[in-house]
Design a protein around this motif. Structure first.
Motif, PDB file in Angstrom:
ATOM      1  N   CYS A 363       0.832  -1.211   0.000  1.00  0.00           N
ATOM      2  CA  CYS A 363       0.000   0.000   0.000  1.00  0.00           C
ATOM      3  C   CYS A 363       0.862   1.255   0.000  1.00  0.00           C
ATOM      4  CB  CYS A 363      -0.930  -0.023   1.215  1.00  0.00           C
ATOM      5  SG  CYS A 363      -1.973   1.425   1.375  1.00  0.00           S
ATOM      6  N   GLU A 364       1.962   1.233   0.758  1.00  0.00           N
ATOM      7  CA  GLU A 364       2.831   2.401   0.815  1.00  0.00           C
ATOM      8  C   GLU A 364       3.520   2.656  -0.523  1.00  0.00           C
ATOM      9  OE1 GLU A 364       5.362   1.414   4.034  1.00  0.00           O
ATOM     10  OE2 GLU A 364       3.962   2.118   5.588  1.00  0.00           O
ATOM     11  N   LYS A 365       3.758   1.596  -1.312  1.00  0.00           N
ATOM     12  CA  LYS A 365       4.354   1.786  -2.640  1.00  0.00           C
ATOM     13  C   LYS A 365       3.459   2.625  -3.536  1.00  0.00           C
ATOM     14  CE  LYS A 365       7.330  -2.264  -3.088  1.00  0.00           C
ATOM     15  NZ  LYS A 365       7.598  -3.508  -3.863  1.00  0.00           N
ATOM     16  N   SER A 366       2.138   2.479  -3.341  1.00  0.00           N
ATOM     17  CA  SER A 366       1.189   3.239  -4.154  1.00  0.00           C
ATOM     18  C   SER A 366       0.856   4.594  -3.545  1.00  0.00           C
ATOM     19  CB  SER A 366      -0.105   2.440  -4.319  1.00  0.00           C
ATOM     20  OG  SER A 366      -0.769   2.290  -3.070  1.00  0.00           O
ATOM     21  N   ASN A 367       1.615   5.003  -2.500  1.00  0.00           N
ATOM     22  CA  ASN A 367       1.362   6.269  -1.794  1.00  0.00           C
ATOM     23  C   ASN A 367      -0.056   6.342  -1.224  1.00  0.00           C
ATOM     24  OD1 ASN A 367       3.973   7.272  -2.350  1.00  0.00           O
ATOM     25  ND2 ASN A 367       3.313   7.952  -4.385  1.00  0.00           N
ATOM     26  N   GLY A 368      -0.600   5.204  -0.852  1.00  0.00           N
ATOM     27  CA  GLY A 368      -1.912   5.162  -0.210  1.00  0.00           C
ATOM     28  C   GLY A 368      -3.087   5.135  -1.154  1.00  0.00           C
ATOM     29  N   SER A 369      -2.848   5.187  -2.478  1.00  0.00           N
ATOM     30  CA  SER A 369      -3.965   5.234  -3.420  1.00  0.00           C
ATOM     31  C   SER A 369      -4.725   3.915  -3.490  1.00  0.00           C
ATOM     32  CB  SER A 369      -3.451   5.612  -4.815  1.00  0.00           C
ATOM     33  OG  SER A 369      -2.539   4.629  -5.285  1.00  0.00           O
ATOM     34  N   LEU A 370      -4.051   2.819  -3.112  1.00  0.00           N
ATOM     35  CA  LEU A 370      -4.694   1.498  -3.160  1.00  0.00           C
ATOM     36  C   LEU A 370      -5.048   0.993  -1.765  1.00  0.00           C
ATOM     37  CD1 LEU A 370      -2.483  -0.267  -5.862  1.00  0.00           C
ATOM     38  CD2 LEU A 370      -4.691   0.820  -6.169  1.00  0.00           C
ATOM     39  N   VAL A 374      -6.444  -2.757  -0.752  1.00  0.00           N
ATOM     40  CA  VAL A 374      -5.700  -3.635   0.144  1.00  0.00           C
ATOM     41  C   VAL A 374      -6.598  -4.146   1.269  1.00  0.00           C
ATOM     42  CG1 VAL A 374      -3.806  -3.730   1.813  1.00  0.00           C
ATOM     43  CG2 VAL A 374      -3.458  -2.617  -0.379  1.00  0.00           C
ATOM     44  N   VAL A 375      -7.433  -3.258   1.811  1.00  0.00           N
ATOM     45  CA  VAL A 375      -8.346  -3.663   2.889  1.00  0.00           C
ATOM     46  C   VAL A 375      -9.349  -4.703   2.379  1.00  0.00           C
ATOM     47  CG1 VAL A 375     -10.132  -2.862   4.473  1.00  0.00           C
ATOM     48  CG2 VAL A 375      -8.076  -1.511   4.130  1.00  0.00           C
ATOM     49  N   MET A 376      -9.864  -4.504   1.147  1.00  0.00           N
ATOM     50  CA  MET A 376     -10.780  -5.492   0.571  1.00  0.00           C
ATOM     51  C   MET A 376     -10.075  -6.843   0.411  1.00  0.00           C
ATOM     52  SD  MET A 376     -12.814  -3.273  -2.309  1.00  0.00           S
ATOM     53  CE  MET A 376     -13.631  -4.723  -2.934  1.00  0.00           C
ATOM     54  N   GLU A 397      -3.580  -2.498  15.835  1.00  0.00           N
ATOM     55  CA  GLU A 397      -3.317  -1.715  17.046  1.00  0.00           C
ATOM     56  C   GLU A 397      -1.842  -1.363  17.169  1.00  0.00           C
ATOM     57  OE1 GLU A 397      -4.877  -4.165  20.119  1.00  0.00           O
ATOM     58  OE2 GLU A 397      -6.968  -3.519  19.811  1.00  0.00           O
ATOM     59  N   GLU A 398      -0.953  -2.311  16.855  1.00  0.00           N
ATOM     60  CA  GLU A 398       0.481  -2.017  16.914  1.00  0.00           C
ATOM     61  C   GLU A 398       0.875  -0.980  15.868  1.00  0.00           C
ATOM     62  OE1 GLU A 398       2.484  -5.699  16.504  1.00  0.00           O
ATOM     63  OE2 GLU A 398       1.996  -6.412  18.541  1.00  0.00           O
ATOM     64  N   GLY A 399       0.318  -1.115  14.668  1.00  0.00           N
ATOM     65  CA  GLY A 399       0.652  -0.168  13.611  1.00  0.00           C
ATOM     66  C   GLY A 399       0.122   1.229  13.882  1.00  0.00           C
ATOM     67  N   LEU A 400      -1.042   1.299  14.526  1.00  0.00           N
ATOM     68  CA  LEU A 400      -1.638   2.603  14.828  1.00  0.00           C
ATOM     69  C   LEU A 400      -0.809   3.359  15.845  1.00  0.00           C
ATOM     70  CD1 LEU A 400      -4.199   3.947  13.753  1.00  0.00           C
ATOM     71  CD2 LEU A 400      -5.385   3.208  15.817  1.00  0.00           C
ATOM     72  N   LYS A 401      -0.191   2.627  16.776  1.00  0.00           N
ATOM     73  CA  LYS A 401       0.626   3.293  17.793  1.00  0.00           C
ATOM     74  C   LYS A 401       1.913   3.848  17.201  1.00  0.00           C
ATOM     75  CE  LYS A 401      -0.971   0.413  21.626  1.00  0.00           C
ATOM     76  NZ  LYS A 401      -0.568  -0.638  22.602  1.00  0.00           N
ATOM     77  N   GLY A 402       2.496   3.128  16.263  1.00  0.00           N
ATOM     78  CA  GLY A 402       3.803   3.514  15.765  1.00  0.00           C
ATOM     79  C   GLY A 402       3.795   4.302  14.480  1.00  0.00           C
ATOM     80  N   SER A 403       2.643   4.831  14.045  1.00  0.00           N
ATOM     81  CA  SER A 403       2.591   5.565  12.778  1.00  0.00           C
ATOM     82  C   SER A 403       1.876   6.890  12.977  1.00  0.00           C
ATOM     83  CB  SER A 403       1.864   4.736  11.715  1.00  0.00           C
ATOM     84  OG  SER A 403       0.520   4.564  12.093  1.00  0.00           O
ATOM     85  N   ASN A 407      -1.754   8.172   8.003  1.00  0.00           N
ATOM     86  CA  ASN A 407      -1.451   6.993   7.196  1.00  0.00           C
ATOM     87  C   ASN A 407      -2.733   6.427   6.602  1.00  0.00           C
ATOM     88  OD1 ASN A 407      -0.454   4.571   6.142  1.00  0.00           O
ATOM     89  ND2 ASN A 407       1.188   4.554   7.673  1.00  0.00           N
ATOM     90  N   ALA A 408      -2.765   6.225   5.267  1.00  0.00           N
ATOM     91  CA  ALA A 408      -4.007   5.853   4.577  1.00  0.00           C
ATOM     92  C   ALA A 408      -4.469   4.452   4.952  1.00  0.00           C
ATOM     93  CB  ALA A 408      -3.806   5.951   3.060  1.00  0.00           C
ATOM     94  N   ILE A 409      -3.550   3.521   5.161  1.00  0.00           N
ATOM     95  CA  ILE A 409      -3.937   2.135   5.421  1.00  0.00           C
ATOM     96  C   ILE A 409      -4.709   2.007   6.715  1.00  0.00           C
ATOM     97  CG2 ILE A 409      -1.702   1.627   6.527  1.00  0.00           C
ATOM     98  CD1 ILE A 409      -3.807  -0.822   4.431  1.00  0.00           C
ATOM     99  N   TRP A 410      -4.316   2.778   7.748  1.00  0.00           N
ATOM    100  CA  TRP A 410      -5.014   2.656   9.049  1.00  0.00           C
ATOM    101  C   TRP A 410      -6.391   3.299   8.976  1.00  0.00           C
ATOM    102  CZ3 TRP A 410      -2.281  -0.953  10.357  1.00  0.00           C
ATOM    103  CH2 TRP A 410      -0.877  -0.926  10.373  1.00  0.00           C
ATOM    104  N   LYS A 411      -6.530   4.375   8.202  1.00  0.00           N
ATOM    105  CA  LYS A 411      -7.863   4.975   8.032  1.00  0.00           C
ATOM    106  C   LYS A 411      -8.812   4.009   7.354  1.00  0.00           C
ATOM    107  CE  LYS A 411      -6.621   9.877   7.844  1.00  0.00           C
ATOM    108  NZ  LYS A 411      -6.624  11.102   7.017  1.00  0.00           N
ATOM    109  N   SER A 412      -8.332   3.330   6.326  1.00  0.00           N
ATOM    110  CA  SER A 412      -9.184   2.387   5.598  1.00  0.00           C
ATOM    111  C   SER A 412      -9.462   1.131   6.418  1.00  0.00           C
ATOM    112  CB  SER A 412      -8.513   1.998   4.269  1.00  0.00           C
ATOM    113  OG  SER A 412      -8.280   3.125   3.470  1.00  0.00           O
TER     114      SER A 412
END
Length: 431
Positions: A363-370, A374-376, A397-403, A407-412
């Motif tokens: 997801c980060e490679k696409s700068n959050g556009s995908l 990814v969530v689907m 939960e671990e990713g939310l604490k350290g980012s 960040n687009a992935i955690w919002k989605s």
């Protein structure tokens, strides 16, 4: 009540176990108010495990007539006078589209409505998930009137989790037992070696090689005669051959197979260093080639572990090779290749966390556009039991604490994780 096999293709199979009642119709009324009553529609719907309203609505859509099903009385009416054979033919089409599995043909399916408002049929017999054609008119009615979910579905999920935990505990116990057996073998082999050495000293009575060298010379003729008389195995053992080949043979005889292999590793190591390493290609291209060669998904896990990269790099390569170059809609592509992921993961919680990190990196490679795609894809992997909710929630939960919050992935991921937690709390309340 007369019964018949479900599905026209199984009509002549005398041993087919899926049955339904033969349709019975009755013409009611006159003139413009004439109607066709499907008398046993409720019994047919129970045999097909579908709401009776779906079938009557399908008849109305195909015939271009109004149709109605009364939930209280169980009356199923279609406007107009229609022959039983014609309605039976429409029922057969309904079974093919909304009841039978597209993979194995069995009618043991369940209608599932995805979050993207797509209708699928999940087969309890083979596990295949069939995509229903959303251009059909009945799909709109099904989306507005979704079927009741089976109460035992969550219990089945919990039972599967418990079964996986029991299997893991059993594997751990087996590994522990193997370690104990190896240790016992090592102790036994060392004890045998010590006993042989002590018995050799007692039987020969000659002392060590240093004592022999230090002792004064004796009569050669007497020594030869004594050697001929005492020509036994103990004397042969004390005539020690100090060459490398003889030492290697003695090591292999005295130690267990595993220990001997570890000892001999030092002699073969220089030869292995001379050979060039084969892993020089991109891991994504290597795994793609392996997917094309191998028909058994279970072999994929051992192959990935043999690659030179770290587990995180190898899993990221597997993720990219499975979705290909698709920018959107790769969730369906993962569904087609779910067997490879199931074989590669093997229910391992640590590997699941690595796969989730690989999805985040993609997801980060696409700068959050995908991010939404990814969530689907993760939802698809959860539905087919490749990912477990505990690992998904922990990773989130671990990713939310350290980012960062942006960040687009955690919002989605937030709605999906909240849905998982609500489903888990509901299952606990039911228990």
């Amino acid at each position: 009540m007369a019964l018949q096999n479900i599905g026209a293709a199984n009509r002549d199979d005398a041993f087919y176990r899926y049955k339904m009642p033969k349709m019975i119709t009755k013409i009611e009324g006159r003139g413009n108010g004439i109607k066709t009553n499907v008398v046993n529609m409720v019994d047919i719907a129970k045999a097909l495990a579908r709401p009776a309203s779906y079938t009557i609505k399908y008849f109305g859509c195909e015939l271009g007539a109004q149709s109605k099903f009364d939930e209280k009385t169980g009356t199923a009416l279609v406007n107009g006078a229609h022959e039983t054979a014609k309605l039976a033919g429409l029922l057969e089409n309904f079974i093919k589209k909304y009841v039978q599995c597209y993979g194995c043909g069995n009618p043991e399916t369940e209608i599932i409505i995805t979050k993207s408002q797509m209708i699928t049929l999940k087969c309890a017999a083979c596990g295949y998930i069939s995509d229903v054609d959303m251009r059909d008119k009945l799909t709109t009615f099904i989306l507005k009137n979704p079927p009741e979910q089976k109460k035992g579905s969550k219990d089945k999920k919990a039972m599967r989790r418990a079964e996986k935990e029991r299997l893991k505990e059993g594997e751990a116990a087996d590994e522990e037992e193997k370690k104990v057996k190896k240790e016992l073998k090592k102790k036994g082999s060392s004890a045998n070696t010590a006993s042989k050495a002590s018995s050799g000293k007692k039987n020969s009575g000659r002392g060590s090689d240093e004592d022999l060298r230090a002792s004064p010379p004796r009569n050669p003729a007497g020594d030869n005669e004594a050697a001929e008389e005492d020509d036994d195995d103990d004397d042969v053992q004390w005539q020690t051959d100090t060459s490398a080949e003889a030492a290697r043979k003695r090591i292999q005889e005295q130690l267990s197979a595993v220990t001997a292999e570890m000892v001999m590793l030092t002699t073969t190591e220089p030869e292995q260093e001379k050979k060039p390493k084969e892993v020089t290609k991109n891991p994504v291209s290597l795994i793609k080639g392996e997917l094309n060669k191998r028909s058994a998904p279970t072999e994929l896990r051992s192959y990935i572990r043999s690659l030179a990269g770290s587990p995180q790099e190898d899993m990221a390569a597997l993720f990219e090779s499975l979705i290909g170059t698709l920018e959107k809609g790769f969730a369906k592509e993962l569904m087609k290749k779910k067997n490879y992921l199931q074989g590669a993961m093997g229910g391992d919680g640590e590997l699941q966390m690595i796969l989730l990190q690989a999805a985040k990196a993609f997801c980060e490679k696409s700068n959050g556009s995908l991010a939404n795609e990814v969530v689907m894809a993760l939802k698809v992997l959860y539905d087919v039991d490749v990912l477990e909710e505990e690992c998904i929630v922990k990773w989130y939960e671990e990713g939310l604490k350290g980012s960062t919050k942006g960040n687009a992935i955690w919002k989605s991921m937030k709605p999906f994780v909240e849905w998982l937690q609500e489903a888990e709390s509901e299952s606990e309340e039911e228990e």
